[in-house]
Enzyme design. Structure first.
Site, PDB file in Angstrom:
ATOM      1  N   ARG A  77       0.853  -1.181   0.000  1.00 29.61           N
ATOM      2  CA  ARG A  77       0.000   0.000   0.000  1.00 29.61           C
ATOM      3  C   ARG A  77       0.888   1.231   0.000  1.00 29.61           C
ATOM      4  NH1 ARG A  77       2.056   1.839   3.825  1.00 29.61           N
ATOM      5  NH2 ARG A  77       0.804   3.700   3.507  1.00 29.61           N
ATOM      6  N   GLY A  78       0.203   2.405  -0.177  1.00 35.55           N
ATOM      7  CA  GLY A  78       0.951   3.641  -0.376  1.00 35.55           C
ATOM      8  C   GLY A  78       1.054   3.885  -1.869  1.00 35.55           C
ATOM      9  N   ARG A  92      -7.160  -0.593  -6.987  1.00 30.73           N
ATOM     10  CA  ARG A  92      -7.504   0.498  -6.060  1.00 30.73           C
ATOM     11  C   ARG A  92      -7.742   1.744  -6.913  1.00 30.73           C
ATOM     12  NH1 ARG A  92      -4.233   1.271  -0.635  1.00 30.73           N
ATOM     13  NH2 ARG A  92      -6.249   2.085   0.033  1.00 30.73           N
ATOM     14  N   GLN A  97      -2.359   2.716   9.888  1.00 33.27           N
ATOM     15  CA  GLN A  97      -1.059   2.815   9.198  1.00 33.27           C
ATOM     16  C   GLN A  97      -0.035   3.554  10.061  1.00 33.27           C
ATOM     17  OE1 GLN A  97      -4.000   3.277   7.694  1.00 33.27           O
ATOM     18  NE2 GLN A  97      -3.954   2.772   5.536  1.00 33.27           N
ATOM     19  N   ASP A 130      -2.133  10.907  -2.490  1.00 32.98           N
ATOM     20  CA  ASP A 130      -2.493   9.827  -3.418  1.00 32.98           C
ATOM     21  C   ASP A 130      -2.831  10.372  -4.799  1.00 32.98           C
ATOM     22  OD1 ASP A 130      -3.067   8.655  -0.594  1.00 32.98           O
ATOM     23  OD2 ASP A 130      -2.874   6.964  -1.984  1.00 32.98           O
ATOM     24  N   ASN A 172      -5.681  12.445   0.004  1.00 36.39           N
ATOM     25  CA  ASN A 172      -4.760  11.662   0.846  1.00 36.39           C
ATOM     26  C   ASN A 172      -5.601  10.907   1.874  1.00 36.39           C
ATOM     27  OD1 ASN A 172      -2.014  10.901   1.535  1.00 36.39           O
ATOM     28  ND2 ASN A 172      -2.290  12.075   3.404  1.00 36.39           N
ATOM     29  N   LYS A 173      -4.931  10.169   2.710  1.00 33.83           N
ATOM     30  CA  LYS A 173      -5.594   9.308   3.701  1.00 33.83           C
ATOM     31  C   LYS A 173      -6.676  10.068   4.477  1.00 33.83           C
ATOM     32  CE  LYS A 173      -5.238   5.843   4.193  1.00 33.83           C
ATOM     33  NZ  LYS A 173      -6.194   4.901   3.539  1.00 33.83           N
TER      34      LYS A 173
HETATM   35  O1  MRU Z   1      -4.649   3.263   2.041  1.00 27.42           O
HETATM   36  P1  MRU Z   1      -3.171   3.505   1.942  1.00 27.42           P
HETATM   37  O2  MRU Z   1      -2.428   3.026   3.141  1.00 27.42           O
HETATM   38  O3  MRU Z   1      -2.596   2.999   0.636  1.00 27.42           O
HETATM   39  O4  MRU Z   1      -3.035   5.084   1.921  1.00 27.42           O
HETATM   40  C1  MRU Z   1      -1.755   5.658   1.841  1.00 27.42           C
HETATM   41  C2  MRU Z   1      -1.774   7.132   1.931  1.00 27.42           C
HETATM   42  O5  MRU Z   1      -2.798   7.772   1.985  1.00 27.42           O
HETATM   43  C3  MRU Z   1      -0.448   7.828   1.838  1.00 27.42           C
HETATM   44  O6  MRU Z   1      -0.463   9.014   2.584  1.00 27.42           O
HETATM   45  C4  MRU Z   1      -0.141   8.175   0.374  1.00 27.42           C
HETATM   46  O7  MRU Z   1      -0.318   7.040  -0.438  1.00 27.42           O
HETATM   47  C5  MRU Z   1       1.206   8.681   0.200  1.00 27.42           C
HETATM   48  S1  MRU Z   1       2.413   7.395   0.438  1.00 27.42           S
HETATM   49  C6  MRU Z   1       3.925   7.980   0.038  1.00 27.42           C
END
Ligand code: MRU
Length: 352
Positions: free
Chosen positions: A52-53, A95, A198, A239, A249-250
């Site tokens: 993920r990320g 995703r 996370q 993202d 973003n998250k």
């Molecule tokens: O759901 P995730 O864990 O994939 O979400 C990740 C994030 O929102 C991160 O902040 C984003 O991908 C940047 S990672 C360098």
């Protein structure tokens, strides 16, 4: 800076045949790998958050394309592309929010479209380039972002944007690594990042691994930490970044940015140019991933909410550009991103 000292974790390893993914669902107590032998296994791993990320998802997808090509007999890249197109489409759907996934697949498509008989080697070289460019971008962004931070500052970060979320070093966490190494950052607060944790499961583990002191707080403690004066910067990843500078973003980033502005804490977004999507005008055009409400209804596999209760689980939100003080990419620093400054910096972003 001594990169090896501050950056030891790697989430993705290609052994020439299989893709090894550090299983992020099992961290921090169990370090095990999911070994993917084909592209559909990678798509499933991306969907399940084994990897993920945003940047890490793109890198894993690029290696998946290499594996998809192995079962194809084709005289040139264009013929191979036609054969593996359904696989590419399944990967793209793993995703929806992080644009890096589509960006990496578009790069792999473009290489195939112009490759001759050596298309398999071309694919492998492109996947390796996507990974190594990401690591280089992160190290450069780390230096650019850290230079903006006054010595002795405290920072607050959200989710996991570190080595685990990228080819290595991280985006927002890369700035934090560089800032700690350069003695600019004196305090690091990490929000736990409900519901998938996370921050609690990954970020503080990753920082502990690299000897960087960090303090975990509940997400709901963020405004209070900011009010206490211990934090001067909110530093987050992205993202997807739109043509007007809006940032997906998250989930929770938007609330953090509002709290930061109220308390005079500055907000820095750190992301490679592969996260910039100039084809999406603003945040209203971003598909926000909705995940299984079960993530909210239980904790560590144990149901914590009364039977019959409903939940809604959007896992990203959009922070309006007006709340972002600085955007750091490997192309440079943009203060107060808007339509004009984004167009100037990313006019040539053909993919994304
Ligand atoms: O759901 P995730 O864990 O994939 O979400 C990740 C994030 O929102 C991160 O902040 C984003 O991908 C940047 S990672 C360098």
């Amino acid at each position: 800076m001594d990169f090896d000292r501050y950056d030891r974790v790697r989430p993705i390893r290609w052994d020439g045949q299989h893709l090894h993914l550090l299983d992020q669902r099992a961290l921090p107590f169990t370090e095990c790998e999911v070994i993917c032998a084909d592209a559909d296994a990678v798509a499933a791993a991306i969907h399940a958050l084994v990897v993920r990320g945003a940047p890490a998802i793109g890198i894993a997808a690029a290696w998946a394309v290499v594996m998809a090509g192995r079962s194809v007999q084709a005289g040139d890249g264009a013929a191979a592309l036609a054969a593996i197109d359904p696989v590419l489409q399944r990967l793209a759907q793993a995703r929806p929010t992080a644009v890096n996934l589509r960006w990496a697949l578009a790069r792999m498509r473009a290489v195939l479209a112009r490759a001759g008989g050596d298309w398999q080697q071309c694919l492998a070289a492109e996947a390796a380039a996507i990974a190594s460019e990401d690591l280089a971008a992160n190290r450069h962004m780390g230096a650019l972002g850290a230079a903006l931070i006054a010595p002795g500052s405290g920072v607050y970060t959200h989710c996991n944007t570190g080595s685990l979320a990228t080819a290595g070093f991280g985006t927002a966490l890369g700035v934090i690594r560089a800032g700690v190494a350069g003695a600019r950052i004196a305090r690091v607060f990490a929000g736990e990042t409900r519901p998938w944790l996370q921050g609690a499961r990954l970020t503080v583990w990753e920082l502990q691994r690299d000897g960087i002191d960090a303090t975990l707080v509940a997400d709901s403690a963020a405004a209070y930490v900011m009010r206490s004066g211990q934090v001067q910067w909110l530093i987050v990843g992205a993202d997807r970044i739109c043509a007007n500078g809006d940032v997906a973003n998250k989930i929770g980033t938007y609330a953090l940015a509002i709290a930061a502005r109220y308390h005079g804490v500055r907000t820095m977004v750190v992301a490679p140019s592969s996260t910039v999507d100039m084809a999406t005008a603003d945040g209203s055009g971003i598909e926000i991933e909705l995940r299984d409400p079960a993530e909210l209804l239980s904790f560590a596999g144990q149901r914590t909410v009364a039977a019959g209760v409903k939940a809604w689980n959007p896992v990203f939100d959009v922070t309006p550009a007006a709340l972002i003080d600085v955007l750091v990419t490997e192309r440079g620093v943009i203060a107060h991103p808007d339509v004009a400054s984004m167009a100037q910096a990313f006019a040539c972003n053909s993919i994304g």
